[in-house]
Design an enzyme around this catalytic site. Structure first.
Site, PDB file in Angstrom:
ATOM      1  N   LYS A 288       0.947  -1.233  -0.060  1.00 59.67           N
ATOM      2  CA  LYS A 288      -0.016   0.095   0.006  1.00 59.67           C
ATOM      3  C   LYS A 288       0.866   1.242  -0.029  1.00 59.67           C
ATOM      4  O   LYS A 288       1.655   1.490   1.142  1.00 59.67           O
ATOM      5  CB  LYS A 288      -0.798   0.016   1.288  1.00 59.67           C
ATOM      6  CG  LYS A 288      -1.889   1.402   1.218  1.00 59.67           C
ATOM      7  CD  LYS A 288      -2.817   1.042   2.430  1.00 59.67           C
ATOM      8  CE  LYS A 288      -2.611   1.569   3.775  1.00 59.67           C
ATOM      9  NZ  LYS A 288      -2.473   3.048   3.703  1.00 59.67           N
TER      10      LYS A 288
ATOM     11  N   LYS B  97      -7.351   8.044  -1.273  1.00 58.18           N
ATOM     12  CA  LYS B  97      -8.884   8.583  -0.766  1.00 58.18           C
ATOM     13  C   LYS B  97      -9.079   9.735  -1.118  1.00 58.18           C
ATOM     14  O   LYS B  97      -9.384  10.869  -0.838  1.00 58.18           O
ATOM     15  CB  LYS B  97      -8.556   8.595   0.795  1.00 58.18           C
ATOM     16  CG  LYS B  97      -8.210   7.572   1.548  1.00 58.18           C
ATOM     17  CD  LYS B  97      -8.249   7.693   2.990  1.00 58.18           C
ATOM     18  CE  LYS B  97      -7.940   6.181   3.789  1.00 58.18           C
ATOM     19  NZ  LYS B  97      -6.429   6.127   3.859  1.00 58.18           N
TER      20      LYS B  97
ATOM     21  N   ASP C 185     -12.579  15.008  -4.686  1.00 58.72           N
ATOM     22  CA  ASP C 185     -12.590  16.258  -5.214  1.00 58.72           C
ATOM     23  C   ASP C 185     -14.033  16.645  -6.118  1.00 58.72           C
ATOM     24  O   ASP C 185     -14.727  15.553  -6.175  1.00 58.72           O
ATOM     25  CB  ASP C 185     -11.431  16.615  -5.874  1.00 58.72           C
ATOM     26  CG  ASP C 185     -10.759  17.983  -6.023  1.00 58.72           C
ATOM     27  OD1 ASP C 185     -11.753  18.887  -6.328  1.00 58.72           O
ATOM     28  OD2 ASP C 185      -9.632  18.385  -5.754  1.00 58.72           O
TER      29      ASP C 185
ATOM     30  N   THR D 277     -11.880  16.428 -11.816  1.00 57.10           N
ATOM     31  CA  THR D 277     -10.495  16.313 -11.132  1.00 57.10           C
ATOM     32  C   THR D 277     -10.230  14.907 -10.576  1.00 57.10           C
ATOM     33  O   THR D 277      -9.111  14.308 -10.833  1.00 57.10           O
ATOM     34  CB  THR D 277     -10.308  17.329 -10.104  1.00 57.10           C
ATOM     35  OG1 THR D 277     -10.933  18.541 -10.445  1.00 57.10           O
ATOM     36  CG2 THR D 277      -9.162  17.200  -9.494  1.00 57.10           C
TER      37      THR D 277
ATOM     38  N   ARG E 121      -5.127  -6.152  13.960  1.00 65.54           N
ATOM     39  CA  ARG E 121      -4.292  -6.419  14.779  1.00 65.54           C
ATOM     40  C   ARG E 121      -4.442  -7.864  15.229  1.00 65.54           C
ATOM     41  O   ARG E 121      -5.170  -8.200  15.647  1.00 65.54           O
ATOM     42  CB  ARG E 121      -4.385  -5.660  15.850  1.00 65.54           C
ATOM     43  CG  ARG E 121      -3.828  -4.127  15.961  1.00 65.54           C
ATOM     44  CD  ARG E 121      -2.291  -3.930  15.565  1.00 65.54           C
ATOM     45  NE  ARG E 121      -2.189  -2.642  15.316  1.00 65.54           N
ATOM     46  CZ  ARG E 121      -1.903  -1.810  14.154  1.00 65.54           C
ATOM     47  NH1 ARG E 121      -2.173  -2.754  13.084  1.00 65.54           N
ATOM     48  NH2 ARG E 121      -1.596  -0.759  13.978  1.00 65.54           N
TER      49      ARG E 121
ATOM     50  N   GLN F  84      -4.334   2.553  16.719  1.00 68.36           N
ATOM     51  CA  GLN F  84      -5.583   2.114  16.203  1.00 68.36           C
ATOM     52  C   GLN F  84      -6.484   1.972  17.241  1.00 68.36           C
ATOM     53  O   GLN F  84      -6.403   1.683  18.430  1.00 68.36           O
ATOM     54  CB  GLN F  84      -5.439   0.734  15.276  1.00 68.36           C
ATOM     55  CG  GLN F  84      -4.619   0.805  14.028  1.00 68.36           C
ATOM     56  CD  GLN F  84      -5.305   1.614  12.953  1.00 68.36           C
ATOM     57  OE1 GLN F  84      -6.443   2.083  13.169  1.00 68.36           O
ATOM     58  NE2 GLN F  84      -4.862   1.343  11.835  1.00 68.36           N
TER      59      GLN F  84
HETATM   60  O1  C5P Z   1       0.348   0.602  10.661  1.00 67.81           O
HETATM   61  P1  C5P Z   1      -1.107   0.105  10.719  1.00 67.81           P
HETATM   62  O2  C5P Z   1      -1.556  -1.510  10.510  1.00 67.81           O
HETATM   63  O3  C5P Z   1      -1.805   0.746  11.786  1.00 67.81           O
HETATM   64  O4  C5P Z   1      -1.489   0.626   9.486  1.00 67.81           O
HETATM   65  C1  C5P Z   1      -2.728   0.873   9.208  1.00 67.81           C
HETATM   66  C2  C5P Z   1      -2.914   1.460   7.503  1.00 67.81           C
HETATM   67  O5  C5P Z   1      -4.165   1.432   7.163  1.00 67.81           O
HETATM   68  C3  C5P Z   1      -2.262   2.944   7.589  1.00 67.81           C
HETATM   69  O6  C5P Z   1      -1.609   3.157   6.488  1.00 67.81           O
HETATM   70  C4  C5P Z   1      -3.650   3.575   7.268  1.00 67.81           C
HETATM   71  O7  C5P Z   1      -3.469   4.745   6.481  1.00 67.81           O
HETATM   72  C5  C5P Z   1      -4.340   2.664   6.903  1.00 67.81           C
HETATM   73  N1  C5P Z   1      -6.048   2.929   7.273  1.00 67.81           N
HETATM   74  C6  C5P Z   1      -6.419   2.617   8.447  1.00 67.81           C
HETATM   75  N2  C5P Z   1      -7.793   2.988   8.818  1.00 67.81           N
HETATM   76  C7  C5P Z   1      -8.562   3.129   7.768  1.00 67.81           C
HETATM   77  C8  C5P Z   1      -8.301   3.454   6.380  1.00 67.81           C
HETATM   78  C9  C5P Z   1      -6.765   3.072   6.205  1.00 67.81           C
HETATM   79  O8  C5P Z   1      -5.891   2.530   9.413  1.00 67.81           O
HETATM   80  N3  C5P Z   1      -9.936   3.670   8.066  1.00 67.81           N
END
Ligand code: C5P
Length: 247
Positions: free
Chosen positions: A40, A69, A72, A76, A193, A202
């Site tokens: 990503k 994400k 706009d 665009t 997680r 988170q």
């Molecule tokens: O390191 P971690 O597992 O927390 O990474 C989470 C990734 O998921 C980050 O890049 C964040 O931008 C993305 N993300 C998120 N929650 C969302 C959308 C995207 O944590 N709702």
């Protein structure tokens, strides 16, 4: 569309490369490309390395999920989406709150560009509600009185009607989205997680196993792997957990 569905457990992992340098991208892509479905590229990496990060990933035969994400005016976002196609991006997302017209324009612009240039169309996803939002912030800050899950579902329905391939949504809403919008409508769950990992910043986290059991096609995960003492061991544990959940 061949790209739509994961085949193996590892294909379901979207690994967040939330870094600032090309060196880190090279290190983690070389180390983990056989163990994840996508890398990503999000705002942090893009604003530090631009498209170089995506080029590095593609050059190593791996897939790119571009997490911009976009939100706009319709024209665009449609033109910007075509620019992603020109870079060979495999999956990308736009923001469902950008509205139905914006989403429809993106889908039709990408369709036409793919046809005209004989390209495979990327998978287009719509972000429903950021995991940093709860009912309180939704109501107090955005003035949305609707129940948060109904709101997520409403945005997902708008996305489906606009022809988008799926949504990024909380695990809590994955099962309902699948039930109402169909098995083929992709659900990507972030805030994942494993039990053994640190929670970091988170909120409302979910294990890989629960996300998959709720119907997630893909999970977004970053630091539990990239900050692990041994990232390969960490990602292999996640793959086993997904395999177990799919049984
Ligand atoms: O390191 P971690 O597992 O927390 O990474 C989470 C990734 O998921 C980050 O890049 C964040 O931008 C993305 N993300 C998120 N929650 C969302 C959308 C995207 O944590 N709702």
């Amino acid at each position: 569309m061949e790209k739509l569905k994961p085949v193996e457990a590892k294909d379901r992992i979207i690994l967040a490369l939330d870094f600032d340098t090309v060196e880190e991208v090279i290190k983690y892509v070389d180390l983990l490309k056989d163990y994840v479905g996508f890398f990503k590229v999000g705002l942090q990496l893009f604003t530090s390395c631009g498209f170089e990060a995506a080029e590095i990933i593609k050059a190593r035969g791996a897939k790119v999920y571009f997490d911009g994400k976009f939100s706009d005016i319709p024209n665009t976002v449609a033109q910007s989406s075509i620019n992603l196609m020109k870079k060979g991006i495999d999956f990308f997302n736009i923001n469902a709150v950008g509205g139905s017209k914006m989403m429809t324009n993106v889908v039709s612009a990408c369709n036409s560009y793919a046809k005209k240039n004989n390209l495979e169309q990327p998978v287009i996803l719509a972000v429903t509600l950021l995991s940093s939002f709860g009912q309180k912030t939704l109501t107090n800050e955005l003035g949305v009185e609707m129940n948060i899950s109904n709101y997520v579902l409403k945005l997902a329905k708008n996305a489906k009607e606009a022809g988008v391939n799926g949504v990024v949504a909380p695990e809590a809403d994955a099962a309902q989205i699948k039930k109402e919008l169909g098995e083929d409508f992709i659900v990507v769950c972030p805030a994942v997680r494993p039990d053994w990992a640190i929670v970091n910043d988170q909120i409302r986290i979910v294990s890989p196993s629960d996300a998959i059991k709720s119907g997630a096609d893909y999970i977004v995960i970053g630091r539990p792997v990239t900050h692990a003492q041994d990232p390969v061991v960490a990602v292999k544990l996640i793959i086993s957990e997904i395999e177990e959940a799919l049984k």
